[in-house]
Design a protein around this motif. Structure first.
Motif, short mmCIF file in Angstrom:
data_model
loop_
_atom_site.label_atom_id
_atom_site.label_comp_id
_atom_site.label_asym_id
_atom_site.label_seq_id
_atom_site.Cartn_x
_atom_site.Cartn_y
_atom_site.Cartn_z
N PRO A 280 31.42 -27.72 15.04
CA PRO A 280 30.64 -28.98 15.58
C PRO A 280 30.79 -29.95 14.42
N GLN A 281 30.35 -31.01 14.98
CA GLN A 281 30.36 -32.33 14.19
C GLN A 281 28.89 -32.75 14.15
N CYS A 282 28.42 -33.80 15.01
CA CYS A 282 26.98 -34.09 14.86
C CYS A 282 26.25 -32.82 15.28
N GLY A 283 26.77 -32.15 16.08
CA GLY A 283 26.06 -30.89 16.63
C GLY A 283 25.07 -31.07 17.70
N TYR A 284 24.92 -32.45 18.15
CA TYR A 284 23.80 -32.76 19.24
C TYR A 284 24.18 -31.97 20.55
N CYS A 285 25.32 -31.81 20.69
CA CYS A 285 25.63 -31.19 22.04
C CYS A 285 26.00 -29.51 22.03
N GLN A 286 25.80 -29.17 20.71
CA GLN A 286 26.52 -27.81 20.70
C GLN A 286 25.46 -26.60 21.30
N ILE B 153 29.69 -32.43 27.73
CA ILE B 153 30.34 -33.60 27.16
C ILE B 153 29.89 -33.69 25.79
N CYS B 154 30.77 -33.79 24.74
CA CYS B 154 30.91 -33.93 23.39
C CYS B 154 31.36 -35.09 23.12
N ARG B 155 30.24 -35.91 22.38
CA ARG B 155 30.81 -37.35 22.12
C ARG B 155 31.62 -37.45 20.90
N CYS B 156 31.71 -36.35 19.96
CA CYS B 156 32.44 -35.98 18.91
C CYS B 156 33.75 -35.49 19.10
N GLY B 157 34.03 -35.02 20.36
CA GLY B 157 35.43 -34.64 20.75
C GLY B 157 35.54 -33.48 20.09
N THR B 158 34.65 -32.46 20.11
CA THR B 158 34.96 -30.81 19.51
C THR B 158 35.59 -29.92 20.63
N PHE B 159 36.19 -30.63 21.82
CA PHE B 159 36.38 -29.73 22.79
C PHE B 159 37.54 -28.72 22.41
S1 FES Z 1 29.20 -32.19 17.98
FE1 FES Z 1 28.51 -34.37 18.26
S2 FES Z 1 28.14 -34.66 20.17
FE2 FES Z 1 29.24 -32.76 20.18
#
Ligand code: FES
Ligand code: FES
Length: 148
Positions: free
Chosen positions: A94-100, A129-135
């Motif tokens: 995770p980056q920002c974590g919001y979508c996780q 969808i992950c705006r941080c691109g963690t796919f």
């Molecule tokens: S970790 Fe930031 S939107 Fe997915």
């Protein structure tokens, strides 16, 4: 109406058309389930209804009364994390974590359905969808959880 959430009964007084997402967050206080788009596109609000992944932002609360609702808060068994949660921790994706939280719920449902998913299975099932691109990290963590 009475909702069964993470194994507990909750009596909530809401308009029957209220999206489950807002009942979870505002009536029950379970804020792990996130609001992203509100139109069933991003998956941030994914929960399980009777084990299947559902986008709670477009699910009327009345439609899930009497069903088994599981949120990210109820995925672990007591202090034992779900294998998907463990893989997420180990892969540190995770980056920002919001979508996780939504990603984890979608991944857990996929592994229940397909214990050894291929990349194609993952791409087809995880449309979050992950705006941080963690796919890529998500894909790797799902494969790790499948082997756990
Ligand atoms: S970790 Fe930031 S939107 Fe997915
Ligand atoms: S908030 Fe429900 S799918 Fe985006």
């Amino acid at each position: 109406m009475r909702l069964s959430i993470n194994g507990k009964a909750h009596d909530v007084d809401v308009d029957p058309s209220t999206p489950l997402l807002w009942v979870l967050r505002e009536q029950v206080g379970l804020t792990g389930t996130k609001y992203g788009c509100g139109v069933a596109q991003c998956g941030a609000c994914t929960v399980h209804i009777d084990g299947a992944p559902v986008r709670s932002c477009v699910m009327p609360a009345s439609a899930v009364a009497g069903k088994k609702i599981t949120t990210i808060e109820g995925l672990a068994q007591g202090s034992t994390l779900h294998k998907v949660q463990k893989a997420w921790v180990e892969h540190d994706g995770p980056q920002c974590g919001y979508c996780q939280a939504g990603m984890i719920m979608a991944a857990a449902a996929l592994l229940k359905e397909k214990p050894r998913p291929t990349d194609a299975d993952i791409d087809a099932a995880i449309t979050n969808i992950c705006r941080c691109g963690t796919f890529q990290q998500v894909r790797e963590a799902i494969h790790a959880a499948a082997k756990a």
